[in-house]
Structures are given as C-alpha cells and as structure tokens.
Design a protein around this motif. Structure first.
Motif, PDB file in Angstrom:
ATOM      1  N   ARG A   1       0.853  -1.187   0.000  1.00 30.11           N
ATOM      2  CA  ARG A   1       0.000   0.000   0.000  1.00 30.11           C
ATOM      3  C   ARG A   1       0.889   1.237   0.000  1.00 30.11           C
ATOM      4  NH1 ARG A   1      -4.728   1.921   4.126  1.00 30.11           N
ATOM      5  NH2 ARG A   1      -5.889   3.062   2.549  1.00 30.11           N
ATOM      6  N   ARG A   2       0.811   2.005  -1.077  1.00 32.03           N
ATOM      7  CA  ARG A   2       1.630   3.211  -1.224  1.00 32.03           C
ATOM      8  C   ARG A   2       0.894   4.422  -0.663  1.00 32.03           C
ATOM      9  NH1 ARG A   2       5.890   1.818  -3.873  1.00 32.03           N
ATOM     10  NH2 ARG A   2       5.867   0.039  -5.272  1.00 32.03           N
ATOM     11  N   PHE A   3       1.690   5.413  -0.235  1.00 33.83           N
ATOM     12  CA  PHE A   3       1.096   6.628   0.314  1.00 33.83           C
ATOM     13  C   PHE A   3       2.021   7.815   0.117  1.00 33.83           C
ATOM     14  CE2 PHE A   3       3.581   4.736   3.687  1.00 33.83           C
ATOM     15  CZ  PHE A   3       4.211   5.807   4.297  1.00 33.83           C
ATOM     16  N   ARG A   4       1.440   8.997   0.206  1.00 38.32           N
ATOM     17  CA  ARG A   4       2.175  10.267   0.280  1.00 38.32           C
ATOM     18  C   ARG A   4       1.747  10.934   1.572  1.00 38.32           C
ATOM     19  NH1 ARG A   4      -0.168  12.033  -5.164  1.00 38.32           N
ATOM     20  NH2 ARG A   4      -1.638  12.559  -3.593  1.00 38.32           N
ATOM     21  N   ALA A   5       2.605  11.771   2.116  1.00 35.33           N
ATOM     22  CA  ALA A   5       2.243  12.471   3.347  1.00 35.33           C
ATOM     23  C   ALA A   5       2.896  13.839   3.392  1.00 35.33           C
ATOM     24  CB  ALA A   5       2.657  11.656   4.570  1.00 35.33           C
ATOM     25  N   ASP A   6       2.125  14.794   3.879  1.00 34.80           N
ATOM     26  CA  ASP A   6       2.634  16.126   4.189  1.00 34.80           C
ATOM     27  C   ASP A   6       2.706  16.218   5.705  1.00 34.80           C
ATOM     28  OD1 ASP A   6       2.842  17.169   1.560  1.00 34.80           O
ATOM     29  OD2 ASP A   6       0.685  17.481   1.521  1.00 34.80           O
ATOM     30  N   LEU A   7       3.856  16.655   6.213  1.00 36.94           N
ATOM     31  CA  LEU A   7       4.056  16.762   7.653  1.00 36.94           C
ATOM     32  C   LEU A   7       4.346  18.208   8.020  1.00 36.94           C
ATOM     33  CD1 LEU A   7       5.062  13.848   6.645  1.00 36.94           C
ATOM     34  CD2 LEU A   7       6.088  13.695   8.873  1.00 36.94           C
ATOM     35  N   ASP A   8       3.852  18.610   9.176  1.00 39.81           N
ATOM     36  CA  ASP A   8       4.095  19.967   9.665  1.00 39.81           C
ATOM     37  C   ASP A   8       4.446  19.865  11.144  1.00 39.81           C
ATOM     38  OD1 ASP A   8       4.279  22.700   9.944  1.00 39.81           O
ATOM     39  OD2 ASP A   8       2.118  23.044   9.904  1.00 39.81           O
ATOM     40  N   GLY A   9       5.710  20.172  11.486  1.00 41.08           N
ATOM     41  CA  GLY A   9       6.180  20.055  12.857  1.00 41.08           C
ATOM     42  C   GLY A   9       6.423  21.405  13.502  1.00 41.08           C
ATOM     43  N   ARG A  10       5.949  21.550  14.744  1.00 40.53           N
ATOM     44  CA  ARG A  10       6.128  22.791  15.502  1.00 40.53           C
ATOM     45  C   ARG A  10       6.674  22.457  16.887  1.00 40.53           C
ATOM     46  NH1 ARG A  10       3.860  26.321  12.255  1.00 40.53           N
ATOM     47  NH2 ARG A  10       1.986  25.855  11.098  1.00 40.53           N
TER      48      ARG A  10
ATOM     49  N   TYR B   1      -3.458   7.889   0.503  1.00 44.16           N
ATOM     50  CA  TYR B   1      -3.086   6.548   0.061  1.00 44.16           C
ATOM     51  C   TYR B   1      -3.395   6.370  -1.411  1.00 44.16           C
ATOM     52  CZ  TYR B   1      -2.563   5.670   4.996  1.00 44.16           C
ATOM     53  OH  TYR B   1      -2.145   5.730   6.290  1.00 44.16           O
ATOM     54  N   ASP B   2      -2.744   5.388  -2.038  1.00 41.46           N
ATOM     55  CA  ASP B   2      -2.908   5.176  -3.478  1.00 41.46           C
ATOM     56  C   ASP B   2      -4.336   4.814  -3.875  1.00 41.46           C
ATOM     57  OD1 ASP B   2      -2.769   2.638  -2.342  1.00 41.46           O
ATOM     58  OD2 ASP B   2      -1.270   1.882  -3.731  1.00 41.46           O
ATOM     59  N   ASP B   3      -5.164   4.372  -2.927  1.00 41.36           N
ATOM     60  CA  ASP B   3      -6.560   4.058  -3.232  1.00 41.36           C
ATOM     61  C   ASP B   3      -7.478   5.251  -3.011  1.00 41.36           C
ATOM     62  OD1 ASP B   3      -6.656   4.232  -0.477  1.00 41.36           O
ATOM     63  OD2 ASP B   3      -7.311   2.163  -0.161  1.00 41.36           O
ATOM     64  N   GLY B   4      -6.890   6.430  -2.676  1.00 43.10           N
ATOM     65  CA  GLY B   4      -7.671   7.647  -2.485  1.00 43.10           C
ATOM     66  C   GLY B   4      -8.046   7.932  -1.042  1.00 43.10           C
ATOM     67  N   GLU B   5      -7.863   6.968  -0.147  1.00 41.12           N
ATOM     68  CA  GLU B   5      -8.172   7.195   1.267  1.00 41.12           C
ATOM     69  C   GLU B   5      -7.234   8.255   1.833  1.00 41.12           C
ATOM     70  OE1 GLU B   5      -8.120   4.879   5.564  1.00 41.12           O
ATOM     71  OE2 GLU B   5      -7.895   3.696   3.743  1.00 41.12           O
ATOM     72  N   THR B   6      -7.763   9.084   2.729  1.00 40.87           N
ATOM     73  CA  THR B   6      -6.943  10.092   3.395  1.00 40.87           C
ATOM     74  C   THR B   6      -7.039   9.889   4.908  1.00 40.87           C
ATOM     75  OG1 THR B   6      -8.756  11.694   3.497  1.00 40.87           O
ATOM     76  CG2 THR B   6      -7.303  11.782   1.553  1.00 40.87           C
ATOM     77  N   ASP B   7      -6.044  10.390   5.618  1.00 37.97           N
ATOM     78  CA  ASP B   7      -6.030  10.277   7.068  1.00 37.97           C
ATOM     79  C   ASP B   7      -5.166  11.397   7.632  1.00 37.97           C
ATOM     80  OD1 ASP B   7      -6.567   9.273   9.581  1.00 37.97           O
ATOM     81  OD2 ASP B   7      -5.257   7.538   9.398  1.00 37.97           O
ATOM     82  N   ARG B   8      -5.508  11.858   8.808  1.00 42.69           N
ATOM     83  CA  ARG B   8      -4.695  12.852   9.516  1.00 42.69           C
ATOM     84  C   ARG B   8      -4.400  12.296  10.901  1.00 42.69           C
ATOM     85  NH1 ARG B   8      -5.465  19.271  10.325  1.00 42.69           N
ATOM     86  NH2 ARG B   8      -4.126  19.240   8.498  1.00 42.69           N
ATOM     87  N   LEU B   9      -3.120  12.257  11.245  1.00 42.94           N
ATOM     88  CA  LEU B   9      -2.677  11.819  12.559  1.00 42.94           C
ATOM     89  C   LEU B   9      -1.735  12.877  13.118  1.00 42.94           C
ATOM     90  CD1 LEU B   9      -1.977   8.068  11.737  1.00 42.94           C
ATOM     91  CD2 LEU B   9      -3.889   8.982  13.073  1.00 42.94           C
ATOM     92  N   THR B  10      -1.769  13.055  14.429  1.00 43.27           N
ATOM     93  CA  THR B  10      -0.937  14.082  15.073  1.00 43.27           C
ATOM     94  C   THR B  10      -0.119  13.461  16.194  1.00 43.27           C
ATOM     95  OG1 THR B  10      -2.587  15.775  14.563  1.00 43.27           O
ATOM     96  CG2 THR B  10      -0.949  16.313  16.249  1.00 43.27           C
TER      97      THR B  10
END
Length: 180
Positions: free
Chosen positions: A63-72, A86-95
């Motif tokens: 399962r392939r994915f891309r992610a944008d990260l923002d650290g403070r 994710y490559d199937d179009g699913e999105t997720d946000r984790l902190t």
C-alpha cells in the motif's frame, strides 16, 4: 486473527505461519554507514513531504502513500501533524505529540497509539517504538512499530519500520521524507 487489506482468512493464516519462520527481526537494522547526526527536531520541525509504502510480502500486499508533515516546537514539546493520501484515495490525519524526556529521549503519543511511544536519539539515528490500533475494513488490529529514522543525503530522511503483530514481524514501512 489479524486483518490486512486485501488478505483473505486463508491468506492471513499463511501470513502468520510464514511470519513465524521469517526470523526474529523485530527492529530495522542500523544503516551500514554511519549517518550524519539527526535529532527528532531536525527530522520533523517545519514542513516536510514524503512518499512511502507499507509492505506485507508474505501476503503480497503493498500500500503506497504520500504524506505532508508539519512540525512545531514549543519549549520541550514537538507536535507533528501528518496528512496521508493513500494510493486508493483514502486520506487520514494523525498528530504526534512528543515531549522531551531527557537528553536524546522523547515520549510520544498519537491518536492511535496504545500507551506511550519511546524515542531515542543515538549514534546519528532515531529509534521510535510504539503500539498502534490500526483500522482496516471496519475492524481494529493492534500492531507494533519499530522505526529507524536517519539521514541518507542532505535534505533526505529515511524512516524504515518493522511492523509486527503479537511480536511476530509481518511487514515493513519505508518512508522517504524531504523538505517541502
């Protein structure tokens, strides 16, 4: 029984049996060459972007994915927001919320972690160990993650992880991160 996207009950049995013979590697090995020093702040402070893959080779699942990260960073607390596609179009946000626990050590928590994640910075690499309740097809599976994070080139950080279930290594994650 563990549930992995795209794996049948029979496939999961084969996966589990195969994992028992796959060896005892529950942590990624250290890089062959000594990497340039890296701290948690250097790895995740500011905006970064990456591409990665979850692999469960015994079951043939990738399962392939891309992610944008923002650290403070505020004092001794580092907060990293991860937006996944994710490559199937699913999105997720984790902190992630990491609190400094001493020189070269952090404690962390994320929405899906069970207990506290342990982070150590040593010999130019970062090790991150945690359990997470991973959602898949309406169910939740508790998986162990053992991440190794290190710099491969100027501006490139590699996060490699062994994924385990009840102590048995099942798969891996490889995530290459660059400054956005």
């Amino acid at each position: 029984m563990i549930e992995i996207p795209g794996v049948t009950r029979r496939g999961a049995l084969v996966l589990t049996a195969g994992a028992m013979f796959a060896g005892c590697a529950t942590r990624p090995p250290a890089p062959r060459t000594r990497p340039a020093g890296l701290t948690l702040e250097e790895a995740f402070l500011g905006r970064t972007r990456g591409e990665g893959v979850f692999s469960f080779p015994i079951a043939g699942v990738t399962r392939r994915f891309r992610a944008d990260l923002d650290g403070r960073l505020e004092g001794d607390r580092l907060t990293v927001v991860e937006d996944f596609i994710y490559d199937d179009g699913e999105t997720d946000r984790l902190t992630w919320v990491f609190d400094r626990a001493g020189p070269g050590r952090w404690k962390g928590k994320r929405e899906d972690t069970v207990g506290v994640a342990e982070v150590t910075e040593e010999n130019g690499v970062i090790r991150l160990e945690y359990l997470a309740d991973v959602r898949s097809r309406g169910s939740v599976t508790r998986l162990g993650f053992s991440d190794l994070i290190y710099r491969t080139d100027p501006g490139v950080i590699l996060n490699e992880a062994v994924v385990s279930w009840r102590g048995l290594p099942l798969g891996s994650v490889r995530f290459e991160i660059r400054r956005a």
